[in-house]
Design a protein around this motif. Structure first.
Motif, PDB file in Angstrom:
ATOM      1  N   CYS A  35       0.912  -1.373  -0.037  1.00 16.67           N
ATOM      2  CA  CYS A  35      -0.127   0.135   0.089  1.00 16.67           C
ATOM      3  C   CYS A  35       0.843   1.315  -0.038  1.00 16.67           C
ATOM      4  O   CYS A  35       1.475   1.668   0.974  1.00 16.67           O
ATOM      5  CB  CYS A  35      -0.993  -0.055   1.369  1.00 16.67           C
ATOM      6  N   GLY A  36       0.938   1.717  -1.090  1.00 19.26           N
ATOM      7  CA  GLY A  36       1.571   3.186  -1.356  1.00 19.26           C
ATOM      8  C   GLY A  36       1.158   4.286  -0.360  1.00 19.26           C
ATOM      9  O   GLY A  36       1.902   4.814   0.498  1.00 19.26           O
ATOM     10  N   PRO A  37      -0.121   4.614  -0.147  1.00 19.37           N
ATOM     11  CA  PRO A  37      -0.616   5.760   0.654  1.00 19.37           C
ATOM     12  C   PRO A  37      -0.288   5.305   2.040  1.00 19.37           C
ATOM     13  O   PRO A  37      -0.118   6.180   2.988  1.00 19.37           O
ATOM     14  CB  PRO A  37      -2.151   5.648   0.638  1.00 19.37           C
ATOM     15  N   CYS A  38      -0.484   4.097   2.565  1.00 17.02           N
ATOM     16  CA  CYS A  38       0.127   3.601   4.017  1.00 17.02           C
ATOM     17  C   CYS A  38       1.594   4.194   4.157  1.00 17.02           C
ATOM     18  O   CYS A  38       1.652   4.468   5.343  1.00 17.02           O
ATOM     19  CB  CYS A  38      -0.012   2.169   3.915  1.00 17.02           C
ATOM     20  N   ARG A  39       2.451   3.999   3.253  1.00 17.41           N
ATOM     21  CA  ARG A  39       3.587   4.649   3.330  1.00 17.41           C
ATOM     22  C   ARG A  39       3.790   6.080   3.571  1.00 17.41           C
ATOM     23  O   ARG A  39       4.597   6.438   4.468  1.00 17.41           O
ATOM     24  CB  ARG A  39       4.655   4.368   2.207  1.00 17.41           C
ATOM     25  N   GLN A  40       2.883   6.858   2.934  1.00 18.26           N
ATOM     26  CA  GLN A  40       2.855   8.250   3.051  1.00 18.26           C
ATOM     27  C   GLN A  40       2.281   8.411   4.670  1.00 18.26           C
ATOM     28  O   GLN A  40       2.592   9.413   5.180  1.00 18.26           O
ATOM     29  CB  GLN A  40       2.061   9.030   2.126  1.00 18.26           C
ATOM     30  N   VAL A  75     -12.939  -4.216   6.437  1.00 16.25           N
ATOM     31  CA  VAL A  75     -12.036  -3.204   5.947  1.00 16.25           C
ATOM     32  C   VAL A  75     -11.753  -3.900   4.650  1.00 16.25           C
ATOM     33  O   VAL A  75     -11.293  -4.892   4.345  1.00 16.25           O
ATOM     34  CB  VAL A  75     -10.771  -3.502   6.908  1.00 16.25           C
ATOM     35  N   LEU A  76     -11.879  -3.176   3.362  1.00 14.32           N
ATOM     36  CA  LEU A  76     -11.692  -3.347   2.040  1.00 14.32           C
ATOM     37  C   LEU A  76     -10.549  -2.720   1.383  1.00 14.32           C
ATOM     38  O   LEU A  76      -9.924  -3.071   0.518  1.00 14.32           O
ATOM     39  CB  LEU A  76     -12.939  -3.184   1.356  1.00 14.32           C
ATOM     40  N   SER A  77     -10.360  -1.169   1.880  1.00 12.00           N
ATOM     41  CA  SER A  77      -9.428  -0.608   1.207  1.00 12.00           C
ATOM     42  C   SER A  77      -8.175  -0.027   2.304  1.00 12.00           C
ATOM     43  O   SER A  77      -8.500  -0.015   3.446  1.00 12.00           O
ATOM     44  CB  SER A  77      -9.965   0.850   0.942  1.00 12.00           C
ATOM     45  N   MET A  78      -7.054   0.028   1.758  1.00 11.83           N
ATOM     46  CA  MET A  78      -5.812   0.400   2.742  1.00 11.83           C
ATOM     47  C   MET A  78      -5.378   1.913   2.286  1.00 11.83           C
ATOM     48  O   MET A  78      -5.431   1.807   1.145  1.00 11.83           O
ATOM     49  CB  MET A  78      -4.792  -0.456   2.553  1.00 11.83           C
ATOM     50  N   VAL A  94     -11.021   6.345   5.484  1.00 16.58           N
ATOM     51  CA  VAL A  94     -10.300   5.680   4.445  1.00 16.58           C
ATOM     52  C   VAL A  94      -9.464   6.515   3.734  1.00 16.58           C
ATOM     53  O   VAL A  94      -9.741   7.634   3.251  1.00 16.58           O
ATOM     54  CB  VAL A  94     -11.274   4.916   3.445  1.00 16.58           C
ATOM     55  N   GLY A  95      -8.040   6.146   3.598  1.00 13.79           N
ATOM     56  CA  GLY A  95      -7.255   6.634   2.798  1.00 13.79           C
ATOM     57  C   GLY A  95      -6.227   7.649   3.604  1.00 13.79           C
ATOM     58  O   GLY A  95      -6.489   7.913   4.620  1.00 13.79           O
ATOM     59  N   ARG A 101      -5.174  17.589   9.155  1.00 15.02           N
ATOM     60  CA  ARG A 101      -6.703  16.838   8.660  1.00 15.02           C
ATOM     61  C   ARG A 101      -7.081  15.866   9.629  1.00 15.02           C
ATOM     62  O   ARG A 101      -8.125  15.926  10.227  1.00 15.02           O
ATOM     63  CB  ARG A 101      -6.735  16.657   7.143  1.00 15.02           C
ATOM     64  N   LEU A 102      -6.061  15.082   9.749  1.00 11.99           N
ATOM     65  CA  LEU A 102      -6.295  13.763  10.492  1.00 11.99           C
ATOM     66  C   LEU A 102      -6.543  14.363  12.131  1.00 11.99           C
ATOM     67  O   LEU A 102      -7.558  13.920  12.585  1.00 11.99           O
ATOM     68  CB  LEU A 102      -5.218  12.697  10.611  1.00 11.99           C
TER      69      LEU A 102
END
Length: 114
Positions: A35-40, A75-78, A94-95, A101-102
């Motif tokens: 998961c690329g966004p997980c790295r971010q 959970v379907l999206s990472m 998600v995302g 923002r978080l």
């Protein structure tokens, strides 16, 4: 797994004890190696874990190695971020998102700063 510094890893086996047994709200990141966004998101979670240590517990779970927990919470999206209180999910996002923002999105589930 892309490990965020200062963030504990939970598994299917330890999830209920770590998340349900916490006196604080728990932010769980459902993540995966691919998961690329997980790295971010990793540095964002590290910073939040450090800065909100007295108000929030932050943990990660790898969905590929822990499919039971991922399917239990649909959970379907990472990455999926879920906030748990007393072992129950109270918020889901998600995302990847920037830290500011978080933190804004977490404001309504965090205990007030005294």
């Amino acid at each position: 797994m892309i490990h965020a510094e200062g963030v504990a890893e939970v598994t299917d086996t330890t999830f209920d004890a770590e998340v349900g047994g916490s006196g604080l709200p728990v932010l769980v990141e459902f993540t995966a190696d691919w998961c690329g966004p997980c790295r971010q998101l990793a540095p964002v979670l590290s910073a939040i874990a450090r800065e909100e240590a007295g108000r929030l517990k932050v943990v990660q779970i790898d969905v590929d190695r822990n499919p039971e927990t991922a399917s239990r919470f649909a959970v379907l999206s990472m990455p999926t971020l879920m906030v748990f209180k007393g072992g129950e999910p109270v918020k889901s996002m998600v995302g990847a998102r920037p830290k500011r923002r978080l933190l804004q999105e977490l404001e309504d589930v965090l205990p007030a700063v005294v």
